[in-house]
Motif scaffolding. Structure first.
Motif, PDB file in Angstrom:
ATOM      1  N   GLY A  36       0.815  -1.206   0.000  1.00 35.25           N
ATOM      2  CA  GLY A  36       0.000   0.000   0.000  1.00 35.25           C
ATOM      3  C   GLY A  36       0.849   1.256   0.000  1.00 35.25           C
ATOM      4  O   GLY A  36       2.056   1.229   0.231  1.00 35.25           O
ATOM      5  N   ALA A  37       0.202   2.382  -0.256  1.00 37.24           N
ATOM      6  CA  ALA A  37       0.895   3.671  -0.215  1.00 37.24           C
ATOM      7  C   ALA A  37       1.313   3.968   1.224  1.00 37.24           C
ATOM      8  O   ALA A  37       0.585   3.651   2.165  1.00 37.24           O
ATOM      9  N   PRO A  38       2.484   4.567   1.418  1.00 44.88           N
ATOM     10  CA  PRO A  38       2.986   4.779   2.777  1.00 44.88           C
ATOM     11  C   PRO A  38       2.242   5.870   3.543  1.00 44.88           C
ATOM     12  O   PRO A  38       1.784   6.857   2.970  1.00 44.88           O
ATOM     13  N   SER A  39       2.144   5.669   4.849  1.00 48.95           N
ATOM     14  CA  SER A  39       1.622   6.671   5.781  1.00 48.95           C
ATOM     15  C   SER A  39       2.568   6.693   6.972  1.00 48.95           C
ATOM     16  O   SER A  39       3.024   5.647   7.426  1.00 48.95           O
ATOM     17  N   LEU A  40       2.867   7.877   7.472  1.00 45.85           N
ATOM     18  CA  LEU A  40       3.793   7.965   8.598  1.00 45.85           C
ATOM     19  C   LEU A  40       3.252   8.880   9.681  1.00 45.85           C
ATOM     20  O   LEU A  40       2.380   9.719   9.432  1.00 45.85           O
ATOM     21  N   ALA A  79      -3.908   7.093  10.758  1.00 40.97           N
ATOM     22  CA  ALA A  79      -3.479   6.949   9.368  1.00 40.97           C
ATOM     23  C   ALA A  79      -3.484   5.458   9.044  1.00 40.97           C
ATOM     24  O   ALA A  79      -3.205   4.628   9.912  1.00 40.97           O
ATOM     25  N   SER A  80      -3.801   5.124   7.806  1.00 44.05           N
ATOM     26  CA  SER A  80      -3.933   3.711   7.425  1.00 44.05           C
ATOM     27  C   SER A  80      -3.060   3.385   6.232  1.00 44.05           C
ATOM     28  O   SER A  80      -2.642   4.259   5.469  1.00 44.05           O
ATOM     29  N   ALA A  81      -2.789   2.086   6.084  1.00 41.14           N
ATOM     30  CA  ALA A  81      -2.098   1.565   4.904  1.00 41.14           C
ATOM     31  C   ALA A  81      -2.582   0.140   4.680  1.00 41.14           C
ATOM     32  O   ALA A  81      -2.919  -0.572   5.629  1.00 41.14           O
ATOM     33  N   ALA A 136      -4.665  -4.623   6.805  1.00 44.22           N
ATOM     34  CA  ALA A 136      -4.422  -3.194   6.983  1.00 44.22           C
ATOM     35  C   ALA A 136      -3.657  -2.966   8.274  1.00 44.22           C
ATOM     36  O   ALA A 136      -3.733  -3.765   9.210  1.00 44.22           O
ATOM     37  N   ALA A 137      -2.921  -1.881   8.302  1.00 48.86           N
ATOM     38  CA  ALA A 137      -2.234  -1.442   9.509  1.00 48.86           C
ATOM     39  C   ALA A 137      -2.654  -0.005   9.803  1.00 48.86           C
ATOM     40  O   ALA A 137      -3.022   0.752   8.897  1.00 48.86           O
ATOM     41  N   LEU A 138      -2.615   0.366  11.075  1.00 53.43           N
ATOM     42  CA  LEU A 138      -3.032   1.706  11.494  1.00 53.43           C
ATOM     43  C   LEU A 138      -1.950   2.369  12.331  1.00 53.43           C
ATOM     44  O   LEU A 138      -1.215   1.703  13.066  1.00 53.43           O
TER      45      LEU A 138
END
Length: 264
Positions: A36-40, A79-81, A136-138
């Motif tokens: 997935g697209a990165p989120s930080l 934020a999610s990925a 998914a990760a949060l």
């Protein structure tokens, strides 16, 4: 032949350990997140900063419909990925829990308390038959007792607290920048700049409009950062200059071509 069938059983079962102690479906879910697209997220002295890549995959897609950052409560954001549909289910669960805590106890839910509630739910799907892990990760961050706190939840249901971290694609490159440049006492603006700079380590070609940025502070609560402020962060991070140089070079080439044409 029997060994191959045994391997398939471990591979398909969500609640079976393989002989080497692995749950393959959880590892596949982690792989879905990494695609997935990165989120930080960055913890600063003033609050939490979320930065996510939210570029549209088609010129016909409305960019506003791509949701990577979400408000959970006045003092909480996420934020999610990974798989968007899976992430939305977890986000709705977190929102209901945050609202229920206010109604039941008359106070905002703690960041750690909410994170562990969500990760307990995630973990159940690695233990029960007939389900699959969330793909998914949060990142869950906010203000707790006046202090900013940031947690990550992965598909195994493990909660970890971070000073700065990333989920999604390009994790190693982005995390290396965060580990090298994060420091105690970062201001909110410096946190946004760090987030933009870290994403540039993985994705070299993007513009301010390709990012979603939000902050969570005690004074303003959850706030979506407008594109104009993201552009300022681009300039402060030293990224806009390259685009300006390329534009200037293109303009110079065009002027040279025009001059040659006039001379002829």
């Amino acid at each position: 032949m029997m060994g191959g069938n045994d391997q398939q059983a471990y591979d398909r079962g969500t609640s079976l350990f393989s002989p080497d102690g692995r749950i393959y479906q959880v590892e596949y879910a982690r792989e879905a997140v990494s695609r997935g697209a990165p989120s930080l997220g960055v913890r600063t002295a003033d609050g939490i900063v979320f930065v996510a890549m939210s570029r549209a995959t088609s010129t016909l897609m409305e960019a506003e419909s791509i949701e990577k950052l979400h408000k959970l409560d006045d003092h909480l954001g996420t934020a999610s990925a990974g798989h968007v549909a899976d992430a939305r289910q977890l986000i709705d669960l977190a929102r209901r829990q945050a609202q229920g805590n206010r109604l039941r106890y008359g106070e905002p839910v703690g960041v750690e308390t909410l994170t562990k509630f969500v990760t307990d739910h995630i973990q159940e799907n690695t233990q029960r038959g007939g389900t699959r892990p969330y793909g998914a990760a949060l990142l869950i961050g906010g203000i707790e007792n006046g202090e900013p706190r940031l947690f990550a939840a992965d598909p195994s249901g493990t909660p970890n607290e971070w000073k700065a971290t990333v989920i999604g694609g390009g994790r190693q490159e982005i995390q290396d920048v965060l580990e090298e440049e994060w420091e105690e006492g970062l201001s909110l603006d410096a946190g946004i700049e760090l987030g933009v700079r870290a994403l540039a380590a993985h994705e070299t070609e993007f513009v301010p409009g390709d990012l979603a940025v939000a902050t969570v502070t005690e004074a303003d609560g959850y706030r979506t950062v407008p594109e104009s402020e993201v552009s300022e962060a681009f300039e402060a991070a030293g990224l806009a200059g390259d685009e300006d140089d390329e534009t200037s070079a293109d303009d110079a080439d065009a002027e040279g071509e025009d001059a040659d044409g006039d001379a002829e």
